[in-house]
Design a protein around this motif. Sequence first.
Motif, PDB file in Angstrom:
ATOM      1  N   SER A  36       0.782  -1.139   0.022  1.00 37.18           N
ATOM      2  CA  SER A  36       0.002   0.021  -0.008  1.00 37.18           C
ATOM      3  C   SER A  36       0.947   1.350   0.037  1.00 37.18           C
ATOM      4  CB  SER A  36      -0.826  -0.086   1.070  1.00 37.18           C
ATOM      5  OG  SER A  36      -1.793  -1.286   1.186  1.00 37.18           O
ATOM      6  N   ARG A  49      -4.840   5.924   1.457  1.00 38.22           N
ATOM      7  CA  ARG A  49      -4.304   4.786   0.985  1.00 38.22           C
ATOM      8  C   ARG A  49      -4.610   4.365  -0.344  1.00 38.22           C
ATOM      9  NH1 ARG A  49      -7.252  -0.376   2.623  1.00 38.22           N
ATOM     10  NH2 ARG A  49      -8.028   0.199   0.511  1.00 38.22           N
ATOM     11  N   LYS A  62      -8.639   4.723  -0.409  1.00 39.03           N
ATOM     12  CA  LYS A  62      -9.347   4.797   0.828  1.00 39.03           C
ATOM     13  C   LYS A  62      -8.777   5.970   1.733  1.00 39.03           C
ATOM     14  CE  LYS A  62     -11.304   2.253   4.377  1.00 39.03           C
ATOM     15  NZ  LYS A  62     -11.651   0.883   5.247  1.00 39.03           N
ATOM     16  N   PHE A  64      -8.717   8.219   5.211  1.00 42.46           N
ATOM     17  CA  PHE A  64      -8.982   7.942   6.610  1.00 42.46           C
ATOM     18  C   PHE A  64      -8.778   9.458   7.290  1.00 42.46           C
ATOM     19  CE2 PHE A  64      -7.262   4.304   4.993  1.00 42.46           C
ATOM     20  CZ  PHE A  64      -7.888   3.102   5.735  1.00 42.46           C
ATOM     21  N   ASN A 137      -5.522  -1.272   6.789  1.00 41.99           N
ATOM     22  CA  ASN A 137      -6.549  -0.298   7.046  1.00 41.99           C
ATOM     23  C   ASN A 137      -5.906   0.408   8.436  1.00 41.99           C
ATOM     24  OD1 ASN A 137      -8.929  -0.496   5.704  1.00 41.99           O
ATOM     25  ND2 ASN A 137      -9.096  -2.725   6.559  1.00 41.99           N
TER      26      ASN A 137
END
Length: 358
Positions: A36, A49, A62, A64, A137
């Motif tokens: 990643s 990401r 993604k 965050f 994650n």
Amino acid sequence: MVDSAFLLSRILLRFDQSSPDLIGNISAAAISPDGSLWTGSDELNTIERLSPLDPFVYGNQKSFAIADFLSLDQQGGEIDIEGMDYSPHYLWIAGSHSTKRKRPKGKNAVKDIRRLKEVATEPNRYLLGRIPIQNGNLLKSCPHPQKSDQALTAACLQRHQDTNVLIEALKEDVHLGDFVANTLPSKENGFDIEGLAVYRNRLFLGLRGPVLRGWAIILEIEVAETEPGILTLQPFRQTGQRYKKHFVDLDGLGIRDLCFHDDHLLILAGPTMDLAGATRLFQLKYALSQENDSLSCQGDGRLDALLDLPFHPTADKAEGLTLFPCFGKSEAFMVLYDSPQSTRMLEPGAILVDVFKL
């Protein structure tokens, strides 16, 4: 004579939820073992990401929100993310720890002159913390993947009113105290963290400024979680100091980013002030072996100028640096840019970054 950088490849980064504040202001990056690519913008309080999709393409963005993991001052404005690194099993991020002077708008001379006297301090810029990574994650906490009796926890350096304990310690420093205490803005040779490299619980912070008589500074600190979510400075065993200063001769340049290559420290260096200029890659050898404050000049066997990056007078400000796996080895590095050239934007929400041979 320093060699010019050898461009191996260009990588396309596709952002699904893109904005000019993101793709036009990438300021930090790191690659985790799962492949990643993590990026941060100095205009946003989020971490993005991207996953490897095809050869030379990252996507499946993604986003965050950092406030979901670390405590931020809701009125404190941007973090000004400038440093990022991966160290098992955490993603570390650093705000600039800097102040800023308001920019003239060019519409009204009286108002612009008034704006130039205003220096702003934003509490969120004094963020230095870590967030656990598991299965691609970010999490506030999770079990340690290898130690059943331990947990991974998000934590940040202990706050002190509107700053943190590092800034408070530096106010008494013989070299940096005046810059910190007088809140000199970052783009005027003021205090400004722009690089972060992490080895276990040792953090190396590269300063864009101040540069002292041509010498740039790397701060080294050691941290430990002493309360849930709180990191504190740990005195070094050899000296009892809460930080070390490593002075490096970078041809008058300040530090734009750092990353480890084995036990050597790669230094991306560029102009300290708000101007265009050369960007150069240096290597500080055996950075982990220095027990005390140090001073390294080129030619002393510890500090080498490796190569010059391509220069553009109005764009492509190199600000993000991370090793890039190439041919099964980390013998290449990726550079990401603030204020990229328009030719890097091949499609909406996508941008090209560079991979150079190390």
